[in-house]
Design an enzyme around this catalytic site. Structure first.
Site, mmCIF file in Angstrom:
data_model
loop_
_atom_site.group_PDB
_atom_site.id
_atom_site.type_symbol
_atom_site.label_atom_id
_atom_site.label_comp_id
_atom_site.label_asym_id
_atom_site.label_seq_id
_atom_site.Cartn_x
_atom_site.Cartn_y
_atom_site.Cartn_z
ATOM 1 N N LYS A 198 5.128 1.511 7.109
ATOM 2 C CA LYS A 198 4.002 2.004 8.258
ATOM 3 C C LYS A 198 3.801 1.049 9.294
ATOM 4 O O LYS A 198 3.696 1.555 10.179
ATOM 5 C CB LYS A 198 2.738 1.769 6.993
ATOM 6 C CG LYS A 198 1.442 1.765 7.694
ATOM 7 C CD LYS A 198 0.277 1.451 6.622
ATOM 8 C CE LYS A 198 -0.934 1.226 7.413
ATOM 9 N NZ LYS A 198 -1.984 1.005 6.525
ATOM 10 N N GLU A 221 12.521 -6.840 5.532
ATOM 11 C CA GLU A 221 13.512 -6.195 4.596
ATOM 12 C C GLU A 221 13.889 -4.749 5.226
ATOM 13 O O GLU A 221 15.137 -4.555 5.132
ATOM 14 C CB GLU A 221 12.945 -6.079 3.221
ATOM 15 C CG GLU A 221 13.025 -7.422 2.401
ATOM 16 C CD GLU A 221 11.254 -7.895 2.645
ATOM 17 O OE1 GLU A 221 10.637 -7.583 3.825
ATOM 18 O OE2 GLU A 221 10.683 -8.563 1.536
ATOM 19 N N GLY A 229 -0.654 1.009 2.105
ATOM 20 C CA GLY A 229 0.791 1.285 1.612
ATOM 21 C C GLY A 229 0.907 1.919 0.213
ATOM 22 O O GLY A 229 1.495 2.904 0.117
ATOM 23 N N ARG A 230 0.326 1.145 -0.561
ATOM 24 C CA ARG A 230 0.367 1.797 -2.132
ATOM 25 C C ARG A 230 -0.223 3.143 -2.353
ATOM 26 O O ARG A 230 -0.219 3.476 -3.660
ATOM 27 C CB ARG A 230 0.056 0.389 -2.995
ATOM 28 C CG ARG A 230 -1.207 -0.149 -2.705
ATOM 29 C CD ARG A 230 -1.487 -1.362 -3.657
ATOM 30 N NE ARG A 230 -2.761 -1.837 -3.234
ATOM 31 C CZ ARG A 230 -3.201 -2.663 -2.287
ATOM 32 N NH1 ARG A 230 -2.151 -3.000 -1.650
ATOM 33 N NH2 ARG A 230 -4.161 -3.301 -2.059
ATOM 34 N N GLU A 246 -1.716 -5.307 -7.247
ATOM 35 C CA GLU A 246 -1.740 -5.619 -5.485
ATOM 36 C C GLU A 246 -3.209 -5.255 -5.088
ATOM 37 O O GLU A 246 -3.751 -5.805 -4.326
ATOM 38 C CB GLU A 246 -0.753 -4.794 -4.956
ATOM 39 C CG GLU A 246 -0.654 -5.494 -3.482
ATOM 40 C CD GLU A 246 0.480 -4.736 -2.670
ATOM 41 O OE1 GLU A 246 0.865 -3.950 -2.809
ATOM 42 O OE2 GLU A 246 1.169 -5.915 -1.576
ATOM 43 N N HIS A 291 11.735 -0.664 -29.785
ATOM 44 C CA HIS A 291 12.806 -1.776 -30.464
ATOM 45 C C HIS A 291 12.887 -2.825 -29.625
ATOM 46 O O HIS A 291 13.851 -3.544 -29.838
ATOM 47 C CB HIS A 291 14.228 -0.598 -30.245
ATOM 48 C CG HIS A 291 14.059 0.460 -31.010
ATOM 49 N ND1 HIS A 291 14.502 0.662 -32.288
ATOM 50 C CD2 HIS A 291 13.653 2.000 -30.710
ATOM 51 C CE1 HIS A 291 14.447 2.020 -32.589
ATOM 52 N NE2 HIS A 291 13.816 2.598 -31.891
ATOM 53 N N LYS A 317 5.505 -14.803 3.084
ATOM 54 C CA LYS A 317 6.255 -14.196 4.336
ATOM 55 C C LYS A 317 6.221 -15.316 5.564
ATOM 56 O O LYS A 317 7.125 -15.002 6.205
ATOM 57 C CB LYS A 317 5.561 -12.981 4.939
ATOM 58 C CG LYS A 317 5.699 -11.698 4.072
ATOM 59 C CD LYS A 317 4.883 -10.293 4.832
ATOM 60 C CE LYS A 317 4.487 -9.186 3.729
ATOM 61 N NZ LYS A 317 3.862 -8.260 4.416
HETATM 62 C C1 G6Q Z 1 0.921 -1.964 -0.075
HETATM 63 C C2 G6Q Z 1 1.457 -3.064 0.614
HETATM 64 C C3 G6Q Z 1 2.835 -3.231 0.976
HETATM 65 C C4 G6Q Z 1 3.735 -2.514 1.883
HETATM 66 C C5 G6Q Z 1 5.017 -3.118 2.070
HETATM 67 C C6 G6Q Z 1 5.716 -2.127 3.091
HETATM 68 O O1 G6Q Z 1 -0.055 -1.549 -0.259
HETATM 69 O O2 G6Q Z 1 0.825 -3.151 1.777
HETATM 70 O O3 G6Q Z 1 3.771 -3.095 -0.660
HETATM 71 O O4 G6Q Z 1 3.623 -1.156 1.570
HETATM 72 O O5 G6Q Z 1 5.059 -4.275 2.446
HETATM 73 O O6 G6Q Z 1 5.183 -2.098 4.337
HETATM 74 P P1 G6Q Z 1 5.513 -1.217 5.487
HETATM 75 O O7 G6Q Z 1 5.357 0.083 5.173
HETATM 76 O O8 G6Q Z 1 4.684 -1.759 6.612
HETATM 77 O O9 G6Q Z 1 7.040 -1.563 5.846
#
Ligand code: G6Q
Length: 541
Positions: A201, A207, A262-263, A348, A379, A507
């Site tokens: 996003k 990463e 994001g989530r 989150e 199990h 971060k």
């Molecule tokens: C979700 C968070 C987080 C995010 C990641 C990736 O709600 O904000 O998990 O999706 O940090 O972010 P980008 O899509 O910006 O790389």
């Protein structure tokens, strides 16, 4: 808005809890032959049986009063109508617009539909072989590079919809900055036939960018020409400038918007790997299932509303029974990534300690979410569910029909699922335990001495979520159900489910530590961190 603990229904529930401690679920079933039907609700292809809970009609009534007193109906309206309810980030929360059928948000809907159309054309071109690699070969493998919300949803849905996959394309996921993730994924892939989706996003996530750069180097190592990037890299992002700076063509960017968290983003172009794996028809069916749940959530009375019921039962156990965790146990191999996905969605969103309107919480917020698919968990950790000292409410998720009808596998799976919820409720008393030991050949003295090891307290709560079959529609509805459950709980607790400030500090510190780890920069840190940095530097020679 006042604190939830000041709501009259909160005090009423606290008082009611002292009476509810006497409830025995199994007795309630005997007293009310209709209990299973009375405490069940159905919507969007999902039946929720919540009869095996420590509740009576009175409990549910009080929980729904609390929801009303917390202004839930107004908050639902505020979210769906695009009010900026994510106040700490000054954003709207409109993931529901990504799957909306009605036209109450025309601007957003126009943009959403334009991106869906772009996805549709792209997916069709890749499937038909009209979109080819730089050397003219057909794409056989797609690698989605993303992390967190740009990974967990697409991974979970892509696995869950395995029976719907096209057979000409394999979709892979790389998320971890640990090079082993990328290396193992690329090991058996051919650069000429591999397409990368860089899903971010913000397009600032270290990463993802690190993995994307290494993936580009891997590609160019074979294909040599920079022009190859245009045929092998597409991106999903809000940040068009940064994507272009990375070297991805404007044409190859699938936009998303600030108003999608994001989530909550698998419904947007972040879902592109899902659409590539299963086809756009199935992706649209997934959206349709979620839209069905949205319609139910916004129209059903609170006491018949699946997300509200699930949420309020969670509040009951978290705040009045002091349950600290919640287990999600899908009895479905295809849902093997579901709990991990819900873990992010819930933890989150509701792992918060601050009230939206100021101050710190005077009560617990979101629980620790954990679990694994059944029957495997039986199990392993189910021991703790049955005999451990903690109260762990459970959600069992199961389908009536399997995608792989083979012998009696599915009836065994289903029998195990409903036996677990029944065992949690029934338990085993000392007399039963003793006679079982005697039947095993133990003397009556030995059996008496050992009996308490077999005792199971029982009366442990669970929900069962039942689907006809795991299809794109029912999966969409199931995910939306949990999204809304999490939202409802955030409203009760007075927290913001849509920010995630807690992930920032790590971060920031990494931005300082990493340059010091790989260069000569000296930073001031505690003794433990300093020693660990020295060990790392020494190991690198
Ligand atoms: C979700 C968070 C987080 C995010 C990641 C990736 O709600 O904000 O998990 O999706 O940090 O972010 P980008 O899509 O910006 O790389």
């Amino acid at each position: 808005m006042t604190k939830p603990t000041s709501a009259p229904a909160w005090a009423a529930l606290a008082h009611h809890k002292t009476q509810a401690e006497q409830l025995k679920m199994i007795d309630l079933f005997q007293q009310q032959p209709n209990r299973a039907a009375q405490f069940s609700a159905c919507a969007a292809g999902i039946t929720l049986d919540y009869s095996k809970n420590l509740v009576t009609e009175e409990t549910i009534g009080k929980l729904m009063t609390l929801a009303q007193e917390r202004g839930l109906n107004e908050k639902i309206h505020a979210m769906f109508s695009g009010q900026p309810i994510n106040t700490t980030e000054k954003r709207q929360v409109l993931h529901t617009a990504l799957r909306a059928r009605n036209n109450h948000l025309p601007d957003q809907l126009r943009e959403v539909n334009a991106v869906l159309d772009k996805m549709e054309k792209f997916v069709a071109a890749v499937h038909k072989g009209d979109w080819r690699g730089h050397t003219g070969k057909q794409i056989t493998d797609v690698v989605n590079i993303g992390i967190g919300g740009s990974d967990l949803g697409p991974v979970m849905v892509t696995h869950a919809l395995s029976p719907y996959h096209v057979d000409t394309l394999k979709v892979h996921f790389v998320s971890n900055v640990d090079a082993s993730d990328l290396t193992e994924t690329l090991k058996n892939l051919d650069p000429e036939t591999t397409l990368f989706i860089v899903a971010s996003k913000t397009f600032t996530t270290t990463e993802t960018l690190t993995n994307a750069r290494s993936a580009r180097a891997w590609l160019l190592n074979t294909l040599k020409q920079e022009a190859a990037v245009a045929r092998h890299f597409v991106a999903v992002s809000v940040n068009i400038e940064k994507v272009q700076a990375f070297g991805i063509d404007a044409e190859n960017i699938f936009p998303m918007w600030d108003w999608v968290g994001g989530r909550y983003s698998l419904w947007s172009a972040i879902g592109l790997p899902i659409a590539l794996a299963c086809g756009m028809g199935n992706f649209r069916a997934l959206l349709g299932g979620a839209a069905d749940m949205d319609e139910h959530f916004t129209s059903a009375p609170l006491a018949e509303n699946l997300p509200v019921i699930l949420a309020m039962l969670g509040v009951w156990y978290t705040n009045f029974w002091q349950a600290e965790t919640h287990a999600i146990l899908p009895y479905d191999h295809y849902l093997n990534a579901f709990t991990k996905y819900i873990q992010q969605l819930d933890m989150e969103s509701n792992g918060k300690q601050a009230y939206l309107d100021g101050g710190y919480l005077a009560h617990a917020s979101g629980p620790i979410i954990w679990g694994e698919p059944g029957t495997n968990g039986q199990h392993s950790f189910h021991q703790l569910l049955h005999q451990g000292t903690r109260l762990v409410p459970v959600d069992f998720i199961v389908s009536l029909k399997s995608h792989n009808p083979l012998g009696d596998h599915h009836s065994q799976l289903f029998a195990n699922c409903i036996s677990q919820s029944r065992a949690l409720m029934l338990g085993k008393n000392e007399a039963q335990a003793q006679s079982e030991f005697e039947a095993m050949g133990y003397s009556s003295d030995e059996a008496k001495a050992l009996a308490h090891h077999k005792v199971m307290p029982g009366n442990r709560p669970s929900n069962t979520l039942l689907m006809e079959q795991l299809t794109p529609q029912t999966l969409g509805a199931l995910i939306a159900l949990y999204e809304h459950k999490v939202f409802v709980q955030s409203v009760i607790w007075g927290i913001n489910a849509f920010d995630q400030w807690g992930v920032e500090l790590g971060k920031q510190l990494c931005n300082d530590i990493h340059p010091a780890l790989v260069g000569d920069k000296v930073i001031e840190v505690d003794g433990s961190t300093a020693a660990l940095m020295t060990r790392f530097k020494q190991a690198q020679g």
